[in-house]
Design a protein around this motif. Structure first.
Motif, mmCIF file in Angstrom:
data_model
loop_
_atom_site.group_PDB
_atom_site.id
_atom_site.type_symbol
_atom_site.label_atom_id
_atom_site.label_comp_id
_atom_site.label_asym_id
_atom_site.label_seq_id
_atom_site.Cartn_x
_atom_site.Cartn_y
_atom_site.Cartn_z
ATOM 1 N N GLN A 104 49.864 30.394 26.225
ATOM 2 C CA GLN A 104 49.607 29.867 27.177
ATOM 3 C C GLN A 104 47.849 28.929 27.006
ATOM 4 O OE1 GLN A 104 50.109 30.923 31.401
ATOM 5 N NE2 GLN A 104 51.326 32.549 30.272
ATOM 6 N N THR A 138 56.072 40.459 24.488
ATOM 7 C CA THR A 138 56.671 39.341 25.084
ATOM 8 C C THR A 138 55.268 38.426 25.545
ATOM 9 O OG1 THR A 138 57.549 39.763 27.258
ATOM 10 C CG2 THR A 138 59.499 39.659 25.383
ATOM 11 N N SER A 187 53.057 35.361 25.353
ATOM 12 C CA SER A 187 53.076 34.327 26.519
ATOM 13 C C SER A 187 51.560 34.459 26.864
ATOM 14 C CB SER A 187 53.093 35.038 27.767
ATOM 15 O OG SER A 187 53.605 34.296 28.463
ATOM 16 N N GLN A 192 59.246 33.117 30.279
ATOM 17 C CA GLN A 192 58.912 33.667 30.936
ATOM 18 C C GLN A 192 60.068 33.590 31.590
ATOM 19 O OE1 GLN A 192 55.779 32.448 33.630
ATOM 20 N NE2 GLN A 192 54.122 33.105 31.801
ATOM 21 N N ALA A 231 55.148 29.360 26.448
ATOM 22 C CA ALA A 231 55.353 29.963 26.674
ATOM 23 C C ALA A 231 56.194 29.957 28.532
ATOM 24 C CB ALA A 231 53.579 29.932 27.569
#
Length: 289
Positions: free
Chosen positions: A249, A241, A245, A105, A101
């Motif tokens: 998490q 995305t 992500s 980013q 993740a």
């Protein structure tokens, strides 16, 4: 006890003791990190860092480690800030597990900032937020325009009525440059597109002031195909995305599900690049204009 310097010393002491407890809880085990951009009350860029690890009784935990001031949000700067923060607390890089993740980013931020069209789009997006979000009057104008649009759309049967539907939404603050806030802002600009256009038109007709001229210039950019095209493209990419992500998490996410999610996201992006997917996306962008 009420002296400002004494209070800062007390807070600093508490922070150091809390961090010491976190390091002791981690012991010498492997860990992953969660990193996110944030900003303080003065809109200065910061990097917030959390540790994710399994404690001594086998429970997955997340602990806040600290904040680091950063000059910008390029991938190299963020990497150096993370390394500095880990070295400060004597946490070895060798114990750091690969965090998908976090890497996702950083990659998106780096690619967006290096691409000319993306820089152009987000530059004008910031200008738009500055034009619309600098006074209560403009925010009120946007709310009124959105209410007028909703009423007309409900009359025409273009949208459905119901509990939880058609909630009021706003735009992010101009100073909010966090990665996740970009996706939220893009979604809201798409949803508020007719209302934003109406507000920019009204602001441009109010007077011959610099503010009115700025609104007129922004309206021309806002109506352009390039802006609408980039708005849709960023919404598509961030949508794919962001789901990945957010899923990565979760503390209960296992490696098998993570790999499946990654493969699914790669398939979605590949479909967008192929002729049928690209033509469908392009048609949707053209119809929006």
């Amino acid at each position: 006890m009420i002296d400002h310097k004494i209070q800062k010393q007390l807070i600093g002491s508490c922070a150091r003791e809390t961090t010491k407890f976190v390091i002791e809880e981690l012991h010498d085990e492997c860990f992953a990190i969660l990193a996110d951009e944030s900003s303080d009350v003065y809109q200065q860029e910061q990097l917030a860092l959390c540790l994710r690890f399994v404690n001594k009784i086998g429970e997955p935990v997340e602990r806040f480690l600290g904040l680091a001031q950063v000059a910008d949000t390029t991938s190299l700067t963020l990497k150096e800030a993370i390394q500095t923060l880990l070295m400060k607390y004597q946490l070895p890089i060798s114990k750091l597990l690969h965090c998908l993740a976090y890497q996702l980013q950083l990659t998106l931020v780096a690619v967006a900032k290096e691409n000319i069209d993306c820089k152009w789009f987000f530059g004008h997006l910031v200008d738009l937020l500055n034009v619309l979000g600098m006074s209560c009057k403009k925010i009120c104008m946007l709310h009124v325009a959105q209410a007028e649009y909703m009423i007309e759309a409900l009359k025409q049967g273009e949208i459905e009525a119901g509990q939880g539907l058609n909630q009021e939404m706003g735009l992010a603050r101009p100073g909010d440059t966090r990665w996740r806030s970009h996706y939220k802002t893009v979604m809201h600009v798409m949803s508020l597109y007719p209302s934003i256009m109406k507000v920019l038109f009204r602001l441009g007709k109010e007077s011959n002031s610099a503010e009115a001229l700025g609104a007129q210039t922004m309206l021309e950019v806002f109506k352009s195909f390039l802006f609408v095209f980039m708005l849709h493209l960023m919404n598509e990419i961030f949508g794919y995305t962001s789901d990945l992500s957010n899923a990565l998490q979760k503390s209960d996410q296992d490696i098998v599900n993570a790999v499946d999610l990654l493969e699914f996201t790669k398939v979605q992006l590949q479909v967008l690049r192929e002729d049928d997917g690209w033509n469908e996306f392009l048609e949707k962008s053209l119809l929006f204009v």
